[in-house]
Design a protein around this motif. Structure first.
Motif, mmCIF file in Angstrom:
data_model
loop_
_atom_site.group_PDB
_atom_site.id
_atom_site.type_symbol
_atom_site.label_atom_id
_atom_site.label_comp_id
_atom_site.label_asym_id
_atom_site.label_seq_id
_atom_site.Cartn_x
_atom_site.Cartn_y
_atom_site.Cartn_z
ATOM 1 N N HIS A 1 0.742 -1.082 -0.061
ATOM 2 C CA HIS A 1 0.176 0.139 0.096
ATOM 3 C C HIS A 1 0.898 1.291 -0.013
ATOM 4 C CE1 HIS A 1 -3.285 -2.425 2.293
ATOM 5 N NE2 HIS A 1 -2.925 -2.970 0.573
ATOM 6 N N ARG A 2 2.100 1.222 -0.102
ATOM 7 C CA ARG A 2 2.882 2.425 -0.364
ATOM 8 C C ARG A 2 2.441 3.217 -1.712
ATOM 9 N NH1 ARG A 2 8.793 0.011 -0.293
ATOM 10 N NH2 ARG A 2 7.839 -1.556 -1.233
ATOM 11 N N PRO A 3 2.679 4.259 -1.769
ATOM 12 C CA PRO A 3 1.992 5.183 -2.729
ATOM 13 C C PRO A 3 2.704 4.718 -4.216
ATOM 14 C CG PRO A 3 2.763 6.631 -1.021
ATOM 15 C CD PRO A 3 3.434 5.426 -0.636
ATOM 16 N N ILE A 4 3.774 4.436 -4.538
ATOM 17 C CA ILE A 4 3.971 4.076 -5.826
ATOM 18 C C ILE A 4 3.366 2.739 -6.139
ATOM 19 C CG2 ILE A 4 5.865 3.338 -7.306
ATOM 20 C CD1 ILE A 4 7.517 5.485 -5.985
ATOM 21 N N PRO A 5 3.794 1.895 -5.506
ATOM 22 C CA PRO A 5 2.893 0.308 -6.024
ATOM 23 C C PRO A 5 1.345 0.558 -6.012
ATOM 24 C CG PRO A 5 4.379 -0.063 -4.285
ATOM 25 C CD PRO A 5 4.473 1.408 -4.452
ATOM 26 N N LEU A 6 0.701 1.235 -4.922
ATOM 27 C CA LEU A 6 -0.539 1.457 -5.050
ATOM 28 C C LEU A 6 -1.240 2.213 -6.364
ATOM 29 C CD1 LEU A 6 -3.329 1.330 -3.244
ATOM 30 C CD2 LEU A 6 -2.759 3.377 -2.202
ATOM 31 N N PHE A 7 -0.749 3.442 -6.205
ATOM 32 C CA PHE A 7 -1.207 4.020 -7.633
ATOM 33 C C PHE A 7 -0.744 3.799 -8.873
ATOM 34 C CE2 PHE A 7 -1.471 7.274 -3.902
ATOM 35 C CZ PHE A 7 -2.746 7.212 -3.963
ATOM 36 N N MET A 8 -0.134 2.598 -9.119
ATOM 37 C CA MET A 8 0.223 2.190 -10.363
ATOM 38 C C MET A 8 -1.396 1.562 -10.754
ATOM 39 S SD MET A 8 3.150 2.523 -11.531
ATOM 40 C CE MET A 8 3.014 4.244 -10.580
ATOM 41 N N SER A 9 -2.048 1.114 -9.982
ATOM 42 C CA SER A 9 -3.334 0.770 -10.490
ATOM 43 C C SER A 9 -4.182 1.718 -11.023
ATOM 44 C CB SER A 9 -4.208 0.031 -9.211
ATOM 45 O OG SER A 9 -3.549 -1.123 -8.678
ATOM 46 N N ALA A 10 -4.063 3.054 -10.588
ATOM 47 C CA ALA A 10 -4.587 4.033 -11.229
ATOM 48 C C ALA A 10 -4.249 4.218 -12.794
ATOM 49 C CB ALA A 10 -4.400 5.519 -10.735
ATOM 50 N N PHE A 11 -2.984 4.119 -13.026
ATOM 51 C CA PHE A 11 -2.548 4.184 -14.337
ATOM 52 C C PHE A 11 -2.936 3.127 -15.161
ATOM 53 C CE2 PHE A 11 0.518 6.971 -12.358
ATOM 54 C CZ PHE A 11 0.698 8.139 -13.038
ATOM 55 N N ALA A 12 -3.089 1.879 -14.421
ATOM 56 C CA ALA A 12 -3.679 0.485 -15.273
ATOM 57 C C ALA A 12 -5.223 0.974 -15.565
ATOM 58 C CB ALA A 12 -3.495 -0.457 -14.205
ATOM 59 N N LEU A 13 -6.020 1.445 -14.594
ATOM 60 C CA LEU A 13 -7.297 1.765 -14.880
ATOM 61 C C LEU A 13 -7.415 2.801 -16.118
ATOM 62 C CD1 LEU A 13 -8.675 2.070 -11.179
ATOM 63 C CD2 LEU A 13 -9.286 0.324 -13.060
ATOM 64 N N GLY A 14 -6.425 3.739 -16.079
ATOM 65 C CA GLY A 14 -6.383 4.660 -17.153
ATOM 66 C C GLY A 14 -6.175 4.003 -18.438
ATOM 67 N N ALA A 15 -5.192 3.089 -18.573
ATOM 68 C CA ALA A 15 -4.946 2.275 -19.940
ATOM 69 C C ALA A 15 -6.114 1.389 -20.262
ATOM 70 C CB ALA A 15 -3.766 1.453 -19.482
ATOM 71 N N LEU A 16 -7.188 1.328 -19.503
ATOM 72 C CA LEU A 16 -8.427 0.489 -19.660
ATOM 73 C C LEU A 16 -9.329 1.097 -20.105
ATOM 74 C CD1 LEU A 16 -8.016 -2.114 -16.982
ATOM 75 C CD2 LEU A 16 -7.502 -2.661 -19.338
ATOM 76 N N VAL A 17 -9.640 2.562 -20.052
ATOM 77 C CA VAL A 17 -10.613 3.255 -20.124
ATOM 78 C C VAL A 17 -11.162 3.229 -21.499
ATOM 79 C CG1 VAL A 17 -11.464 5.666 -20.618
ATOM 80 C CG2 VAL A 17 -10.270 5.172 -18.576
ATOM 81 N N ASP A 18 -10.443 2.975 -22.531
ATOM 82 C CA ASP A 18 -11.083 2.848 -23.806
ATOM 83 C C ASP A 18 -11.416 1.462 -24.337
ATOM 84 O OD1 ASP A 18 -10.430 5.354 -24.666
ATOM 85 O OD2 ASP A 18 -8.465 5.330 -25.652
ATOM 86 N N ASP A 19 -11.358 0.763 -23.387
ATOM 87 C CA ASP A 19 -11.907 -0.667 -23.596
ATOM 88 C C ASP A 19 -13.126 -0.920 -22.882
ATOM 89 O OD1 ASP A 19 -9.471 -2.060 -24.550
ATOM 90 O OD2 ASP A 19 -8.497 -1.493 -22.827
ATOM 91 N N LEU A 20 -13.632 0.156 -22.319
ATOM 92 C CA LEU A 20 -15.184 -0.011 -21.709
ATOM 93 C C LEU A 20 -16.114 0.047 -22.751
ATOM 94 C CD1 LEU A 20 -15.250 2.409 -18.575
ATOM 95 C CD2 LEU A 20 -15.462 0.097 -18.807
ATOM 96 N N PRO A 21 -17.059 -0.849 -22.742
ATOM 97 C CA PRO A 21 -18.114 -0.641 -23.876
ATOM 98 C C PRO A 21 -18.886 0.570 -23.383
ATOM 99 C CG PRO A 21 -18.879 -2.382 -22.040
ATOM 100 C CD PRO A 21 -17.224 -1.856 -21.887
ATOM 101 N N THR A 22 -19.340 1.220 -24.568
ATOM 102 C CA THR A 22 -19.977 2.421 -24.756
ATOM 103 C C THR A 22 -21.279 2.430 -23.808
ATOM 104 O OG1 THR A 22 -19.432 2.650 -26.873
ATOM 105 C CG2 THR A 22 -21.305 4.215 -26.269
#
Length: 309
Positions: free
Chosen positions: A142-163
């Motif tokens: 839960h340290r900041p760098i490992p924790l918030f890599m998930s935020a970047f991962a979610l950002g990378a998945l935004v365009d994969d969401l169905p409309t």
């Protein structure tokens, strides 16, 4: 104040809780991480000039403004040292400007996005494995760098969401989760998860729909100066302190309003100056450097051949 401590809250606690919801800096940072993951992923989706070119572009994008902000804040902070200023310029030392911890995460996140984009293009299974590993590490560490890599991962998945999944309902739920997670859940890993999911929903909606809040000219102006403003909002506060606003004899609430409005106004002006004089030339220099890197060198033999042709 959280939902557990609400029964014992004072009027001042309630007022500042509502102010915190309206000006939720913590939430804005998480939205920034998710948005950064989306924007960087899009920039790499169909093209890749190489890791060196990518790092050059990010360096020229981030470092010049960091150097300028470190010099300005260092000048305004009497006790600052050159060691702090140099450290702040390269995101190593956050003692001069506390918000630099987010830039440390941004640097690691930028590298994560490059690795993810490369994996997506070449080995989709590896991309999925990287996502799973990222979420797992965030869960375990839960340290900041490992924790918030998930935020970047979610950002990378935004365009994969169905409309169909990106609508006002999901955006509203996301906004509610983002703004109230700390109040409902209190500090901790669960709060961060809800905030990141909320930011994910908001970024997904805004990236696909025209929203007045982000479509007007003032919003575009704020977008252009957002990075220098983020690093320099402390400078606005320091300037206000030096101007002696506290000596006006105002009551605490009036002083808070005057202090906030004046410091934000000054910080916006300084941010615009840095955007114009430092950020834009820096990005231009970065593109020039990338262009030179991408230009193939011509050997004397090939040059003679071209001349003969």
């Amino acid at each position: 104040m959280t939902i557990k401590t609400a029964p014992d809250a004072t009027l001042q606690d309630v007022v500042f809780r509502f102010l915190h919801i309206g000006f939720h800096a913590d939430a804005a940072v998480i939205v920034f991480f998710v948005l950064s993951g989306l924007v960087l992923s899009r920039s790499l989706r169909n093209k890749d000039a190489g890791i060196v070119s990518y790092i050059l572009r990010r360096a020229f994008r981030l470092v010049p403004v960091a150097v300028a902000s470190a010099l300005i804040i260092g000048y305004l902070t009497p006790a600052s040292t050159w060691s702090q200023i140099i450290g702040a310029s390269i995101f190593y030392d956050i003692s001069l400007n506390g918000v630099l911890w987010t830039l440390q995460i941004e640097v690691w996140g930028s590298l994560w996005v490059y690795a993810a984009a490369t994996a997506r293009r070449t080995h989709p299974a590896l991309f999925v494995a990287l996502l799973v590993a990222t979420f797992a590490v965030s869960y375990l560490d839960h340290r900041p760098i490992p924790l918030f890599m998930s935020a970047f991962a979610l950002g990378a998945l935004v365009d994969d969401l169905p409309t169909v999944a990106v609508n006002r309902v999901t955006a509203s739920v996301g906004l509610l989760a983002l703004m109230t997670a700390d109040f409902i859940l209190g500090p901790g890993f669960a709060m961060r998860c809800w905030q990141m999911l909320g930011a994910f929903c908001i970024v997904a909606y805004v990236s696909r729909h025209s929203v007045w809040l982000t479509a007007n000219s003032f919003a575009h102006f704020l977008g252009r100066i957002s990075y220098p403003f983020y690093l320099l909002h402390l400078a606005g506060a320091l300037i206000i302190v030096k101007l002696g606003v506290r000596s006006l004899g105002l009551d605490p609430y009036s002083l808070f309003v005057v202090y906030g409005v004046a410091s934000i106004t000054i910080a916006m002006f300084v941010a615009w100056l840095i955007h114009t004089a430092v950020e834009v030339p820096g990005m231009t220099a970065g593109e020039t450097a990338r262009g030179l890197l991408a230009t193939p060198s011509i050997s004397p033999t090939s040059a003679e051949g071209e001349a003969d042709a």
